[in-house]
Design an enzyme around this catalytic site. Structure first.
Site, PDB file in Angstrom:
ATOM      1  N   TYR A   1      -8.376   6.806  -6.680  1.00 43.29           N
ATOM      2  CA  TYR A   1      -7.827   7.786  -5.881  1.00 43.29           C
ATOM      3  C   TYR A   1      -7.199   8.036  -7.800  1.00 43.29           C
ATOM      4  O   TYR A   1      -6.325   8.929  -7.296  1.00 43.29           O
ATOM      5  CB  TYR A   1      -6.675   6.908  -5.441  1.00 43.29           C
ATOM      6  CG  TYR A   1      -7.702   7.118  -3.780  1.00 43.29           C
ATOM      7  CD1 TYR A   1      -8.765   6.039  -3.866  1.00 43.29           C
ATOM      8  CD2 TYR A   1      -6.887   7.713  -2.596  1.00 43.29           C
ATOM      9  CE1 TYR A   1      -9.324   6.849  -1.878  1.00 43.29           C
ATOM     10  CE2 TYR A   1      -8.607   8.023  -1.977  1.00 43.29           C
ATOM     11  CZ  TYR A   1      -9.159   7.197  -1.478  1.00 43.29           C
ATOM     12  OH  TYR A   1      -9.846   7.033  -0.128  1.00 43.29           O
TER      13      TYR A   1
ATOM     14  N   LYS B   1     -15.952  -5.652  -5.840  1.00 43.54           N
ATOM     15  CA  LYS B   1     -17.345  -5.620  -5.607  1.00 43.54           C
ATOM     16  C   LYS B   1     -17.773  -6.316  -7.166  1.00 43.54           C
ATOM     17  O   LYS B   1     -17.889  -5.546  -8.422  1.00 43.54           O
ATOM     18  CB  LYS B   1     -17.960  -4.623  -5.889  1.00 43.54           C
ATOM     19  CG  LYS B   1     -19.833  -4.195  -5.951  1.00 43.54           C
ATOM     20  CD  LYS B   1     -20.218  -4.730  -5.265  1.00 43.54           C
ATOM     21  CE  LYS B   1     -21.538  -4.494  -5.350  1.00 43.54           C
ATOM     22  NZ  LYS B   1     -22.700  -4.940  -4.195  1.00 43.54           N
TER      23      LYS B   1
ATOM     24  N   ASP C   1     -19.367  -4.779   0.529  1.00 37.69           N
ATOM     25  CA  ASP C   1     -20.532  -5.257   0.854  1.00 37.69           C
ATOM     26  C   ASP C   1     -20.745  -6.010   2.022  1.00 37.69           C
ATOM     27  O   ASP C   1     -21.271  -6.396   3.331  1.00 37.69           O
ATOM     28  CB  ASP C   1     -22.206  -5.191   0.095  1.00 37.69           C
ATOM     29  CG  ASP C   1     -22.347  -5.614  -0.529  1.00 37.69           C
ATOM     30  OD1 ASP C   1     -21.784  -6.698  -1.295  1.00 37.69           O
ATOM     31  OD2 ASP C   1     -23.233  -5.926  -1.572  1.00 37.69           O
TER      32      ASP C   1
ATOM     33  N   ASP D   1      -9.826   2.012   1.869  1.00 40.21           N
ATOM     34  CA  ASP D   1     -10.409   3.042   2.562  1.00 40.21           C
ATOM     35  C   ASP D   1     -11.093   3.390   3.206  1.00 40.21           C
ATOM     36  O   ASP D   1     -11.288   3.049   4.194  1.00 40.21           O
ATOM     37  CB  ASP D   1     -10.436   4.037   2.332  1.00 40.21           C
ATOM     38  CG  ASP D   1     -10.713   5.642   2.669  1.00 40.21           C
ATOM     39  OD1 ASP D   1     -10.211   5.482   3.383  1.00 40.21           O
ATOM     40  OD2 ASP D   1     -11.443   6.436   1.848  1.00 40.21           O
TER      41      ASP D   1
ATOM     42  N   ASP E   1     -11.676   2.015   8.130  1.00 43.46           N
ATOM     43  CA  ASP E   1     -12.534   2.943   9.021  1.00 43.46           C
ATOM     44  C   ASP E   1     -13.054   1.565   9.617  1.00 43.46           C
ATOM     45  O   ASP E   1     -14.173   1.756  11.102  1.00 43.46           O
ATOM     46  CB  ASP E   1     -13.450   3.936   8.521  1.00 43.46           C
ATOM     47  CG  ASP E   1     -12.399   5.171   8.862  1.00 43.46           C
ATOM     48  OD1 ASP E   1     -11.602   5.214   8.451  1.00 43.46           O
ATOM     49  OD2 ASP E   1     -13.127   6.497   8.431  1.00 43.46           O
TER      50      ASP E   1
HETATM   51  C1  IPM Z   1      -7.091   7.534   4.757  1.00 42.55           C
HETATM   52  C2  IPM Z   1      -7.667   9.004   4.894  1.00 42.55           C
HETATM   53  C3  IPM Z   1      -7.058   9.415   3.277  1.00 42.55           C
HETATM   54  C4  IPM Z   1      -7.518   8.723   2.068  1.00 42.55           C
HETATM   55  C5  IPM Z   1      -7.664  11.160   2.731  1.00 42.55           C
HETATM   56  C6  IPM Z   1      -7.234  11.954   4.000  1.00 42.55           C
HETATM   57  C7  IPM Z   1      -7.155  11.243   1.468  1.00 42.55           C
HETATM   58  O1  IPM Z   1      -9.585   8.137   5.087  1.00 42.55           O
HETATM   59  O2  IPM Z   1      -6.061   7.358   4.941  1.00 42.55           O
HETATM   60  O3  IPM Z   1      -6.846   6.546   4.972  1.00 42.55           O
HETATM   61  O4  IPM Z   1      -8.367   8.669   1.898  1.00 42.55           O
HETATM   62  O5  IPM Z   1      -6.600   7.620   1.877  1.00 42.55           O
HETATM   63 MN    MN Z   2      -9.503   7.194   5.319  1.00 42.80          MN
END
Ligand code: IPM
Ligand code: MN
Length: 371
Positions: free
Chosen positions: A137, A187, A220, A244, A248
Site C-alpha cells: 500500500y 508468507k 494461504d 485486507d 474479507d
Molecule cells: C478496505 C478496502 C480498502 C483497502 C480499499 C478501498 C483501498 O478494501 O478497507 O479493506 O484495500 O484497504
Molecule cells: Mn478490503
C-alpha cells in the site's frame, strides 16, 4: 461532561445511508451516557471530486487532523476510474492521520448464521491487527514501455521496522488482555526479506510479553484454518495486503460484510483515529434504503471505546447485536427490513436496555489500551 469533536465523512453510495443511522444511535448514546459531541461534515467523495477535482487536500487534512475521531461511511463510484477515490481519500486519510493499525474483529455474534455450518459464536472471536500504512500500500513502483509488448512493471512493497513494531506491539498488548495468543500471518517462505523482518520484530516484541504465546501461520494456510477452525486464533497480526484479504474472508465467516466493523487507530494520539464499516459504497443497492447499517453501528461502538466511552460502547454493541440476532436474514442486503427500520430497532434496544448477552470483550480491552 466529556466532549468529543467528530469529523463525519459519509461518502458515496450506501455510505451516507448507514452513517445517518449511526449518528441517530450516537444521539441516543449521548443522552443515555452523559457525554456530548460536535460533528463537522466533510463532503469528501465522488460528487465533491466531480465538482471540484479535490480529494484529500493538505488543507482538508489539516482541518480533519484537529478532530478527536473520524466517523467514515464508504467512498467509491462506478463511473470513476477504480481506485481514484479509494487511494485519494481512504488510503490518504490512513496515511496522513498516521493510523498505524487497522483493527478488524472477526466475531460470530449470537443469532447470526455463518455460512460455515455448525460454527458457534464461542468458537469465532478473534481480532485481526492489520498493519495499515505500508507493505504494497505504500504505492512505490515504476513502469517502462507502457503500451508496447515490452511493458514492464515493478510494484514494490515496503516494510519498515518502525511500522511493523508498532503494529506488533499493539497486537501483543491486546492479546495480553484476551486469550494471550498472537499469530503472525505472512508468507515468509516466499517473501523472504519482509518475512525475516516481521519474524525478528515478533521475537523482539514477544520478549516484552512473556505471558503471551505466539505462533506463525502462512497466509494461504490461514485462509484454510479461518473458516474451518477460527477458535485457533485470538489476535492475528499481519501485513497490510494480507490483512485486507483475510478480513474479507473473516467478514464472510462472521455472517457477511454488512456485519463487519473496523477501526483505523492512530496509536500516538497525534491525529484522529477513523472508524468505518468494512463494506464499500455498494453502488448496486445505493439509494434503495436497504443497506445493513450494523457494520457502521458496530464501528461507532469501536469509536466510543477508543474515545474512552466504554459503557456507551458496550451498550451500543449489545443493542446492535440484539437486533442482528433477531433478524438472521440481515447477512444479505435483502434483509427484509429497511436501513432505517434496522436503525429504529437498534435505538429501541438501546433505549430499553435490551441487549445481547455478550462477554464484554473488545470494547473494554480497547478502552484499556487507550489509557
Ligand atoms: C478496505 C478496502 C480498502 C483497502 C480499499 C478501498 C483501498 O478494501 O478497507 O479493506 O484495500 O484497504
Ligand atoms: Mn478490503
Amino acid at each position: 461532561m466529556a466532549h468529543h469533536d467528530l469529523a463525519i465523512i459519509g461518502g458515496d453510495g450506501i455510505g451516507p445511508e448507514v452513517t445517518e443511522q449511526t449518528l441517530r444511535v450516537l444521539d441516543l448514546a449521548e443522552q443515555r451516557f452523559g457525554f456530548t459531541t460536535t460533528r463537522t461534515e466533510y463532503p469528501l467523495g465522488a460528487e465533491h471530486y466531480r465538482a471540484t477535482g479535490e480529494l484529500l487536500t493538505d488543507e482538508l487534512a489539516e482541518r480533519i487532523r484537529q478532530h478527536d475521531a473520524i466517523v467514515f461511511g464508504a467512498v467509491g463510484h462506478p463511473d470513476l476510474p477504480s481506485g481514484v477515490l479509494e487511494r485519494g481519500i481512504i488510503l490518504a486519510l490512513r496515511r496522513e492521520m498516521r493510523q498505524a493499525v487497522n483493527l478488524r474483529p472477526v466475531r460470530l455474534y449470537p443469532g447470526v448464521t455463518s455460512p460455515i455450518a455448525g460454527l458457534r459464536p464461542e468458537d469465532c472471536d478473534l481480532v485481526v491487527v492489520r498493519e495499515n500504512t505500508e507493505g504494497a500500500y505504500a504505492s512505490a513502483g515504476s513502469a517502462v514501455h507502457r503500451g508496447t509488448p515490452a511493458h514492464t512493471a515493478v510494484q514494490d512493497a515496503t516494510t519498515t521496522w518502525f511500522a511493523t513494531e508498532r503494529a506488533v506491539e499493539y497486537a501483543f498488548a491486546l492479546a495480553a488482555q484476551r486469550r494471550r495468543k498472537v499469530s503472525l500471518c505472512h508468507k515468509t517462505n516466499v517473501l523472504v526479506e519482509a518475512g525475516r523482518l516481521w519474524l525478528d520484530v515478533m521475537e523482539a516484541v514477544s520478549a516484552r510479553y512473556p505471558d503471551v504465546e505466539w505462533d506463525y501461520v502462512h497466509v494461504d494456510a490461514l485462509c484454510m484454518h479461518l473458516p474451518t477452525d477460527p477458535s485457533r486464533f485470538d489476535v492475528v497480526v499481519t501485513d497490510n495486503l494480507f490483512g485486507d484479504i483475510v478480513t474479507d474472508l473473516g467478514a464472510v465467516v462472521q455472517g457477511g460484510l454488512g456485519m463487519a466493523a473496523s477501526g483505523n487507530l492512530t496509536l500516538d494520539g497525534s491525529a484522529p483515529s477513523m472508524f468505518e464499516p468494512v463494506h464499500g459504497s455498494a453502488p448496486d443497492i445505493a439509494g434503495k434504503g436497504v443497506a445493513n447499517p450494523v457494520g457502521a453501528v458496530l464501528s461507532l461502538a469501536l469509536c466510543l471505546a477508543h474515545l474512552g466511552e466504554g459503557e456507551a460502547a458496550t451498550a451500543v454493541e449489545r443493542a446492535a447485536v440484539h437486533v442482528i440476532g433477531q433478524l438472521p436474514a440481515l447477512a444479505n442486503p435483502a434483509m427484509g427490513k429497511s436501513t432505517a427500520q434496522v436503525g429504529d430497532a437498534v435505538l429501541e434496544a438501546l433505549e430499553s436496555g435490551a441487549g445481547a448477552d455478550l462477554p464484554e470483550g473488545l470494547m473494554r480491552q480497547m478502552a484499556a489500551l487507550r489509557a
